[in-house]
Design a protein around this motif. Structure first.
Motif, PDB file in Angstrom:
ATOM      1  N   ILE A 155      55.681 -18.739 -54.632  1.00  0.00           N
ATOM      2  CA  ILE A 155      55.236 -18.425 -55.684  1.00  0.00           C
ATOM      3  C   ILE A 155      54.101 -17.465 -55.574  1.00  0.00           C
ATOM      4  N   ASP A 156      53.114 -17.403 -54.274  1.00  0.00           N
ATOM      5  CA  ASP A 156      52.264 -16.620 -54.023  1.00  0.00           C
ATOM      6  C   ASP A 156      51.884 -16.682 -52.539  1.00  0.00           C
ATOM      7  N   VAL A 157      51.508 -15.321 -51.886  1.00  0.00           N
ATOM      8  CA  VAL A 157      50.997 -15.462 -50.537  1.00  0.00           C
ATOM      9  C   VAL A 157      49.857 -14.680 -50.637  1.00  0.00           C
ATOM     10  N   GLU A 158      48.806 -15.390 -50.204  1.00  0.00           N
ATOM     11  CA  GLU A 158      47.328 -14.731 -50.054  1.00  0.00           C
ATOM     12  C   GLU A 158      46.857 -14.540 -48.607  1.00  0.00           C
ATOM     13  N   SER A 159      46.353 -13.546 -48.202  1.00  0.00           N
ATOM     14  CA  SER A 159      45.859 -13.040 -47.004  1.00  0.00           C
ATOM     15  C   SER A 159      44.500 -13.687 -46.769  1.00  0.00           C
ATOM     16  N   GLY A 160      44.003 -14.226 -45.675  1.00  0.00           N
ATOM     17  CA  GLY A 160      42.758 -14.982 -45.548  1.00  0.00           C
ATOM     18  C   GLY A 160      42.545 -15.254 -44.004  1.00  0.00           C
ATOM     19  N   TYR A 161      41.375 -15.972 -43.885  1.00  0.00           N
ATOM     20  CA  TYR A 161      40.848 -16.446 -42.562  1.00  0.00           C
ATOM     21  C   TYR A 161      40.628 -17.801 -42.555  1.00  0.00           C
ATOM     22  N   ALA A 162      40.851 -18.448 -41.709  1.00  0.00           N
ATOM     23  CA  ALA A 162      40.836 -19.948 -41.463  1.00  0.00           C
ATOM     24  C   ALA A 162      40.753 -20.147 -39.696  1.00  0.00           C
ATOM     25  N   GLY A 163      40.136 -21.553 -39.716  1.00  0.00           N
ATOM     26  CA  GLY A 163      40.362 -22.253 -38.485  1.00  0.00           C
ATOM     27  C   GLY A 163      39.036 -21.871 -37.620  1.00  0.00           C
ATOM     28  N   GLY A 164      38.060 -20.945 -38.069  1.00  0.00           N
ATOM     29  CA  GLY A 164      36.885 -20.776 -37.191  1.00  0.00           C
ATOM     30  C   GLY A 164      35.673 -21.529 -37.676  1.00  0.00           C
ATOM     31  N   ASP A 165      34.562 -21.523 -36.893  1.00  0.00           N
ATOM     32  CA  ASP A 165      33.417 -22.223 -37.157  1.00  0.00           C
ATOM     33  C   ASP A 165      32.550 -21.682 -38.614  1.00  0.00           C
ATOM     34  N   SER A 166      32.715 -20.532 -38.940  1.00  0.00           N
ATOM     35  CA  SER A 166      31.727 -20.025 -39.938  1.00  0.00           C
ATOM     36  C   SER A 166      32.386 -20.489 -41.210  1.00  0.00           C
ATOM     37  N   GLN A 167      31.605 -20.823 -42.301  1.00  0.00           N
ATOM     38  CA  GLN A 167      32.177 -21.310 -43.614  1.00  0.00           C
ATOM     39  C   GLN A 167      32.668 -20.165 -44.398  1.00  0.00           C
ATOM     40  N   ASP A 168      32.259 -18.982 -44.463  1.00  0.00           N
ATOM     41  CA  ASP A 168      32.751 -17.816 -44.792  1.00  0.00           C
ATOM     42  C   ASP A 168      32.994 -16.961 -44.053  1.00  0.00           C
ATOM     43  N   ALA A 169      34.114 -16.178 -44.205  1.00  0.00           N
ATOM     44  CA  ALA A 169      34.552 -14.984 -43.045  1.00  0.00           C
ATOM     45  C   ALA A 169      34.883 -13.687 -43.763  1.00  0.00           C
ATOM     46  N   THR A 170      34.359 -12.574 -43.176  1.00  0.00           N
ATOM     47  CA  THR A 170      34.813 -11.212 -43.645  1.00  0.00           C
ATOM     48  C   THR A 170      35.429 -10.687 -42.366  1.00  0.00           C
ATOM     49  N   TYR A 171      36.323  -9.690 -42.794  1.00  0.00           N
ATOM     50  CA  TYR A 171      37.064  -8.945 -41.687  1.00  0.00           C
ATOM     51  C   TYR A 171      36.244  -8.383 -40.653  1.00  0.00           C
ATOM     52  N   LYS A 172      34.986  -7.801 -41.186  1.00  0.00           N
ATOM     53  CA  LYS A 172      34.069  -7.070 -40.165  1.00  0.00           C
ATOM     54  C   LYS A 172      33.539  -7.941 -39.205  1.00  0.00           C
ATOM     55  N   GLU A 173      33.345  -9.565 -39.896  1.00  0.00           N
ATOM     56  CA  GLU A 173      32.757 -10.581 -38.939  1.00  0.00           C
ATOM     57  C   GLU A 173      33.599 -11.098 -38.203  1.00  0.00           C
ATOM     58  N   VAL A 174      34.880 -11.184 -38.536  1.00  0.00           N
ATOM     59  CA  VAL A 174      35.952 -11.487 -37.553  1.00  0.00           C
ATOM     60  C   VAL A 174      35.920 -10.653 -36.408  1.00  0.00           C
ATOM     61  N   LEU A 175      36.094  -9.501 -36.833  1.00  0.00           N
ATOM     62  CA  LEU A 175      36.316  -8.501 -35.486  1.00  0.00           C
ATOM     63  C   LEU A 175      35.138  -8.389 -34.690  1.00  0.00           C
ATOM     64  N   ALA A 176      33.946  -8.401 -35.279  1.00  0.00           N
ATOM     65  CA  ALA A 176      32.902  -8.644 -34.388  1.00  0.00           C
ATOM     66  C   ALA A 176      32.868  -9.725 -33.750  1.00  0.00           C
ATOM     67  N   LEU A 177      32.955 -10.616 -34.107  1.00  0.00           N
ATOM     68  CA  LEU A 177      32.785 -11.957 -33.302  1.00  0.00           C
ATOM     69  C   LEU A 177      34.000 -12.000 -32.265  1.00  0.00           C
ATOM     70  N   GLU A 178      35.084 -11.349 -32.266  1.00  0.00           N
ATOM     71  CA  GLU A 178      36.153 -11.392 -31.535  1.00  0.00           C
ATOM     72  C   GLU A 178      35.704 -10.289 -30.298  1.00  0.00           C
ATOM     73  N   LYS A 179      35.006  -9.461 -30.613  1.00  0.00           N
ATOM     74  CA  LYS A 179      34.560  -8.359 -29.690  1.00  0.00           C
ATOM     75  C   LYS A 179      33.369  -9.088 -28.872  1.00  0.00           C
ATOM     76  N   ALA A 180      32.387  -9.927 -29.272  1.00  0.00           N
ATOM     77  CA  ALA A 180      31.548 -10.673 -28.831  1.00  0.00           C
ATOM     78  C   ALA A 180      32.371 -11.572 -27.790  1.00  0.00           C
ATOM     79  N   LEU A 181      33.290 -12.396 -28.150  1.00  0.00           N
ATOM     80  CA  LEU A 181      33.900 -13.320 -27.379  1.00  0.00           C
ATOM     81  C   LEU A 181      34.691 -12.697 -26.199  1.00  0.00           C
ATOM     82  N   GLN A 182      35.177 -11.453 -26.365  1.00  0.00           N
ATOM     83  CA  GLN A 182      35.778 -10.930 -25.089  1.00  0.00           C
ATOM     84  C   GLN A 182      34.956 -10.461 -24.304  1.00  0.00           C
TER      85      GLN A 182
END
Length: 185
Positions: free
Chosen positions: A33-60
């Protein structure tokens, strides 16, 4: 579509690397019926693309320890037209679940292979489908599936420009290749 609202349909959440290609491929399955892009499975309640990329860089760089979100798709479907095992088969066939934190040129924990379930039945079917596909992959020389199967938590809808991205940008990048191994009937 019937008189039902999109939110009335069951859904499951998959991560197959970059959500652009995953969204396009699963939206083509009859009964979806519908496919929606999103973010899930992380520690933060809300996520944005910039936050996900920034955290990934910090993790690496070893500067963070939080669990990052995965890029995911929320697949709403009509169970009268398509069953969950069919959706799981499309999930397995449309990416390489043995690659760990990567798909194609996309590398990082945010590109990990995941199935986020909401019910025990979904968990059971996801685990059974993993076993079936692992057997098929092993017969063709592939390694162990690294897909995370866990309960859905902290889902956030991705920004509007990520929704239907490859429809809006038909020549956009899609790193999904799959293994070429069909899901067993």
């Amino acid at each position: 579509m019937s008189n039902q609202n999109r939110s009335d349909y069951p859904f499951i959440v998959f991560g197959m690397g970059c959500f652009w290609g995953a969204e396009k491929r699963l939206s083509e399955v009859p009964g979806v019926i519908d496919v929606e892009s999103g973010y899930a499975g992380g520690d933060s309640q809300d996520a944005t693309y910039k936050e996900v990329l920034a955290l990934e860089k910090a993790l690496q760089m070893g500067l963070a320890e939080q669990r990052n979100h995965a890029e995911v798709i929320k697949v709403s479907y009509d169970p009268q037209q398509v069953d969950l095992e069919t959706l799981l088969a499309h999930f397995w066939q449309n990416h390489n679940p043995t690659q760990g934190d990567r798909q194609g040129n996309d590398v990082g924990s945010n590109y990990r292979s995941v199935i986020y379930y909401r019910t025990e039945e979904e968990k059971h079917l996801a685990c059974l489908s993993l076993e079936k596909y692992q057997t098929a992959l092993k017969q063709h020389g592939f390694g162990k599936i690294t897909t995370e199967i866990t309960e859905l938590r902290n889902y956030s809808r991705a920004e509007e420009y990520h929704q239907d991205y490859l429809q809006k940008n038909p020549f956009g990048y899609c790193g999904l290749g799959g293994t070429g191994i069909p899901y067993p009937d």
